[in-house]
Design an enzyme around this catalytic site. Structure first.
Site, short mmCIF file in Angstrom:
data_model
loop_
_atom_site.label_atom_id
_atom_site.label_comp_id
_atom_site.label_asym_id
_atom_site.label_seq_id
_atom_site.Cartn_x
_atom_site.Cartn_y
_atom_site.Cartn_z
N SER A 143 -7.98 5.22 -4.85
CA SER A 143 -6.76 4.42 -4.75
C SER A 143 -5.61 5.36 -4.47
O SER A 143 -5.66 6.56 -4.82
CB SER A 143 -6.51 3.67 -6.07
OG SER A 143 -5.19 3.15 -6.13
N TYR A 156 -5.52 4.18 -15.42
CA TYR A 156 -6.10 3.83 -14.13
C TYR A 156 -5.86 4.95 -13.12
O TYR A 156 -6.78 5.38 -12.41
CB TYR A 156 -5.51 2.52 -13.61
CG TYR A 156 -6.09 2.08 -12.29
CD1 TYR A 156 -7.36 1.52 -12.21
CD2 TYR A 156 -5.36 2.21 -11.11
CE1 TYR A 156 -7.90 1.13 -11.00
CE2 TYR A 156 -5.89 1.82 -9.89
CZ TYR A 156 -7.16 1.28 -9.85
OH TYR A 156 -7.70 0.89 -8.65
#
Length: 269
Positions: A143, A156
């Protein structure tokens, strides 16, 4: 698109919806047999039936929660024994977007279990075979938050930073082989992970959200171009090249046994 033959078997994790489901369709279109992995069996069965009816490929699926140690070990065993696997897309992931101290410990652990532990373990399940056969492709979905972090994304972002550095290390390890390792860095994409993470996608600026179709097709093109790092939404790739240049300069600057002058003291050297 004309279908290739003898492509082998592609494994896609998180294949019951979103990017994973569309990756499965695009790979079947190219002639890959499929092995799909996800928690939701009904969705997997529906997708497998659809792909079998549309493309002349074999589709198997494994119902597994990659955050479960027992399920993960079963999947590892399955993949380790399958010499037909030529491609693995580590797409499965989970997210909780919240302040660290307000994130329940079980959700913190879930992100580490799925985003790090499972991705590493499944990579380990296929890479020895790829190396022995000197052929294979590993695709790790990270990501943009592997490079950046927000007040609500410390865990995350940390898990995705692991994916970034882990994949970069593998790329160096396999650079003189015919094993290809790719890092994929999507930004905001219209998948269910937003709802899972606690932030409705409606809260985002729609101009910043990429469709699943555009993201997957960009990644597939990036694989064709053999890009080591695929940034689906970055128009000016020179930005990344400059980032890498600065990172390497910083690495070189660390290679000294002397403390930086700003840390100098009056203690005799």
């Amino acid at each position: 698109m004309q279908k290739n033959i003898n492509m082998g078997t592609a494994v896609v994790t998180g294949a019951s919806s979103g990017l994973g489901a569309l990756f499965a369709e695009r790979l079947a279109e190219r002639g890959y047999n499929l092995k799909l992995i996800a928690r939701r069996g009904e969705r997997l069965e529906t997708l497998a039936t659809k792909i079998r009816n549309q493309f002349d490929v074999e589709v198997a699926f494994i119902i597994a929660d990659l955050g479960s140690k027992t399920d993960l070990e079963s999947v590892i065993q399955n993949l380790s024994n399958d010499e037909e696997i030529t491609l693995l897309i580590n797409n499965a992931g989970t997210s909780t977007l919240n302040n660290f101290i307000n994130t329940p410990s079980e959700k913190q652990s879930a992100m580490i279990d799925v985003n790090i532990t499972a991705l590493m373990a499944l990579s380990n399940a296929v890479l020895p075979g790829f190396k022995n056969r000197d052929k294979g492709t590993l695709v790790n979905i990270a990501s943009v938050l592997g490079y950046f972090t927000l007040p609500v994304s410390s865990i995350y972002s940390g898990t995705k930073a692991f994916v970034v550095h882990f994949t970069n290390g593998l790329q160096q390890e396999f650079k003189d082989t015919n094993v290809n390792v790719h890092l994929v860095l999507p930004a905001s994409t219209a998948t269910e992970i937003w709802e899972v993470g606690g932030v409705p996608i409606s809260a985002l600026n729609p101009e910043t959200v990429m469709t699943i179709e555009n993201c997957v097709d960009a990644v597939m093109k990036g694989l064709d171009l053999k890009e080591s790092a695929i940034w689906p939404s970055v128009e000016d790739i020179e930005l990344y090249n400059l980032y890498e240049e600065a990172r390497l300069k910083l690495s070189t600057a660390t290679q000294t046994g002397k403390p930086a002058t700003r840390y100098a003291t009056n203690v005799a050297k």
